[in-house]
Design an enzyme around this catalytic site. Structure first.
Site, PDB file in Angstrom:
ATOM      1  N   ARG A 176       0.835  -1.200   0.000  1.00  0.00           N
ATOM      2  CA  ARG A 176       0.000   0.000   0.000  1.00  0.00           C
ATOM      3  C   ARG A 176       0.865   1.244   0.000  1.00  0.00           C
ATOM      4  NH1 ARG A 176       2.294   2.084   3.723  1.00  0.00           N
ATOM      5  NH2 ARG A 176       0.747   3.737   3.689  1.00  0.00           N
ATOM      6  N   GLY A 177       0.163   2.411  -0.166  1.00  0.00           N
ATOM      7  CA  GLY A 177       0.899   3.658  -0.345  1.00  0.00           C
ATOM      8  C   GLY A 177       0.970   3.928  -1.842  1.00  0.00           C
ATOM      9  N   ALA A 178       0.701   5.181  -2.237  1.00  0.00           N
ATOM     10  CA  ALA A 178       0.514   5.484  -3.664  1.00  0.00           C
ATOM     11  C   ALA A 178       1.699   5.061  -4.554  1.00  0.00           C
ATOM     12  CB  ALA A 178       0.193   6.967  -3.816  1.00  0.00           C
ATOM     13  N   ARG A 235      -7.401  -0.327  -6.812  1.00  0.00           N
ATOM     14  CA  ARG A 235      -7.487   0.831  -5.898  1.00  0.00           C
ATOM     15  C   ARG A 235      -7.596   2.097  -6.761  1.00  0.00           C
ATOM     16  NH1 ARG A 235      -4.229   1.346  -0.540  1.00  0.00           N
ATOM     17  NH2 ARG A 235      -6.223   2.272   0.070  1.00  0.00           N
ATOM     18  N   GLN A 258      -2.201   2.814   9.972  1.00  0.00           N
ATOM     19  CA  GLN A 258      -0.910   2.847   9.252  1.00  0.00           C
ATOM     20  C   GLN A 258       0.145   3.640  10.025  1.00  0.00           C
ATOM     21  OE1 GLN A 258      -3.891   3.188   7.832  1.00  0.00           O
ATOM     22  NE2 GLN A 258      -3.903   2.525   5.692  1.00  0.00           N
ATOM     23  N   ASP A 269      -2.009  10.862  -2.364  1.00  0.00           N
ATOM     24  CA  ASP A 269      -2.426   9.781  -3.265  1.00  0.00           C
ATOM     25  C   ASP A 269      -2.748  10.292  -4.663  1.00  0.00           C
ATOM     26  OD1 ASP A 269      -3.040   8.632  -0.418  1.00  0.00           O
ATOM     27  OD2 ASP A 269      -2.833   6.970  -1.832  1.00  0.00           O
ATOM     28  N   ASN A 282      -5.417  12.421   0.258  1.00  0.00           N
ATOM     29  CA  ASN A 282      -4.512  11.601   1.083  1.00  0.00           C
ATOM     30  C   ASN A 282      -5.387  10.864   2.100  1.00  0.00           C
ATOM     31  OD1 ASN A 282      -1.791  10.738   1.714  1.00  0.00           O
ATOM     32  ND2 ASN A 282      -1.975  11.909   3.611  1.00  0.00           N
ATOM     33  N   LYS A 283      -4.778  10.056   2.920  1.00  0.00           N
ATOM     34  CA  LYS A 283      -5.512   9.226   3.882  1.00  0.00           C
ATOM     35  C   LYS A 283      -6.576  10.002   4.636  1.00  0.00           C
ATOM     36  CE  LYS A 283      -5.269   5.743   4.404  1.00  0.00           C
ATOM     37  NZ  LYS A 283      -6.234   4.905   3.656  1.00  0.00           N
TER      38      LYS A 283
HETATM   39  O1  MRU Z   1      -4.594   3.260   2.186  1.00  0.00           O
HETATM   40  P1  MRU Z   1      -3.121   3.486   2.118  1.00  0.00           P
HETATM   41  O2  MRU Z   1      -2.384   2.944   3.282  1.00  0.00           O
HETATM   42  O3  MRU Z   1      -2.551   3.025   0.794  1.00  0.00           O
HETATM   43  O4  MRU Z   1      -2.954   5.076   2.152  1.00  0.00           O
HETATM   44  C1  MRU Z   1      -1.679   5.615   2.023  1.00  0.00           C
HETATM   45  C2  MRU Z   1      -1.655   7.092   2.132  1.00  0.00           C
HETATM   46  O5  MRU Z   1      -2.660   7.760   2.238  1.00  0.00           O
HETATM   47  C3  MRU Z   1      -0.302   7.740   1.993  1.00  0.00           C
HETATM   48  O6  MRU Z   1      -0.222   8.898   2.769  1.00  0.00           O
HETATM   49  C4  MRU Z   1      -0.085   8.110   0.515  1.00  0.00           C
HETATM   50  O7  MRU Z   1      -0.287   7.001  -0.298  1.00  0.00           O
HETATM   51  C5  MRU Z   1       1.253   8.670   0.278  1.00  0.00           C
HETATM   52  S1  MRU Z   1       2.500   7.461   0.403  1.00  0.00           S
HETATM   53  C6  MRU Z   1       3.998   8.076  -0.019  1.00  0.00           C
END
Ligand code: MRU
Length: 348
Positions: free
Chosen positions: A52-54, A95, A200, A241, A251-252
């Site tokens: 996970r993470g963009a 996603r 997270q 994201d 973002n989250k």
């Molecule tokens: O649902 P997730 O854990 O994939 O969400 C991740 C985030 O929101 C991060 O802040 C974002 O992807 C940036 S990661 C460098």
């Protein structure tokens, strides 16, 4: 531990015909890798947030299409291309919010567009996926070294969710900026929000910071306002994201809360992201698709029910912070301030 070195978390390992990835759902308790040559296993890992993470899902999506292309048996380039596009669409749909996933897949599909040998296309897909991975680490490292000037010489810096090496090809964005500043001698103390519903911050950011030795304190999400009120937070730095052309940033879920708090208390709020997170097709945050997750993630964290059954529950995975609440967006091509559109057009 040997998979973390010089600020890079080597959690996505391409082995020529398989992908080995760290299952992030098991952290911090277990550091367990899964190896697969099946693109559907990679899709499932992205869906359940094992990866996970963009930027990380962009890199993994690239390797998923490598694996998917291996399963296409025809030598006919047109039939092959049709199948490849179908596989790419399947991976992209897993996603929807983080643009890096579709960005990486589009880049790979475009790179093989003019080719007419299936064997050459399969090789090219691999070299392009590897380049995306390599470049992501370089972009995140560069933006981190550029962004570190914005951080205070000492004091508390707040972050949210996990925007560290685990969320990228290996070098973090928001956590990368913090890491670069700390390595450069700034006496930073990180405030980590736990990040409900999937923790997270508590599970992953705290794990990364502990490994790197950067001092930090973990708080529950509802403690943040009090810390701002006491004047303890010098700045906030988060990842992204998807960033619209006007600077609105997805973002989250919960990021927007912190941006409002930061503005109210006169604290700078920074977004750190590689240019692959800027979506040239989207003018404002209103058009960013927001992923809805399974309700059980809110009602049954870690499998334990914390709410009555059969109730209404909201499950957006992301929110959008309007650009006027963002002090600057840190990219590998420089620090951008409002108005964003023209600057973004020049750098993407
Ligand atoms: O649902 P997730 O854990 O994939 O969400 C991740 C985030 O929101 C991060 O802040 C974002 O992807 C940036 S990661 C460098």
């Amino acid at each position: 531990m040997d998979f973390i070195k010089d600020g890079v978390v080597n959690h996505l390992q391409w082995n020529g015909d398989s992908l080995r990835f760290l299952d992030q759902t098991l952290l911090p308790g277990k550091e367990e890798f899964v190896e697969t040559s099946d693109y559907k296993v990679v899709c499932d890992a992205i869906r359940r947030l094992a990866i996970r993470g963009a930027p990380a899902i962009g890199v993994a999506g690239g390797y998923a299409i490598c694996l998917g292309s291996r399963k296409i048996k025809t030598e006919d380039i047109e039939l092959f291309s049709d199948e490849l596009v179908k596989i790419s669409e399947k991976i992209a749909s897993v996603r929807p919010t983080a643009v890096n996933l579709s960005w990486a897949l589009d880049r790979i599909i475009k790179s093989v567009h003019e080719m007419n040998s299936v064997v050459d296309v399969k090789d090219k897909i691999i070299s392009e996926a590897e380049a995306i991975h390599r470049e992501d680490i370089e972009m995140c490292r560069s933006l981190s070294f550029i962004g570190k000037v914005l951080l205070p010489e000492s004091g508390k810096v707040m972050t949210y969710c996990n925007a560290g090496g685990l969320a990228t090809g290996g070098y973090g964005t928001a956590l990368g900026v913090i890491y670069a500043a700390y390595q450069g001698g700034k006496k930073i103390h990180v405030v980590v929000n736990e990040t409900r519903p999937l923790f997270q911050g508590a599970r992953l950011t705290a794990w990364e910071l502990k490994k790197t030795g950067i001092p930090f304190i973990l708080i529950t999400d509802n403690m943040a306002a009090q810390l701002f009120a006491k004047g303890e937070i010098k700045c906030v730095v988060v990842g992204a994201d998807r960033i619209a052309l006007n600077g609105d940033t997805a973002n989250k879920i919960g990021t927007y809360n912190l941006a409002v708090l930061a503005r109210y208390h006169g604290v700078p709020f920074y977004v750190a992201a590689p240019t692959s997170t800027i979506d040239s097709q989207i003018r404002s945050g209103e058009d960013i698709p927001i992923e809805e997750r399974n309700k059980s993630e809110v009602t049954q964290p870690f499998g334990k029910s914390i709410a009555p059954s059969n109730i209404e529950v909201m499950t957006p995975a992301f929110d959008v912070t309007p650009s006027h609440l963002i002090s600057a967006i840190i990219t590998e091509k420089g620090i951008c301030k409002a108005p964003y559109q023209e600057k973004f057009r020049r750098i993407i």
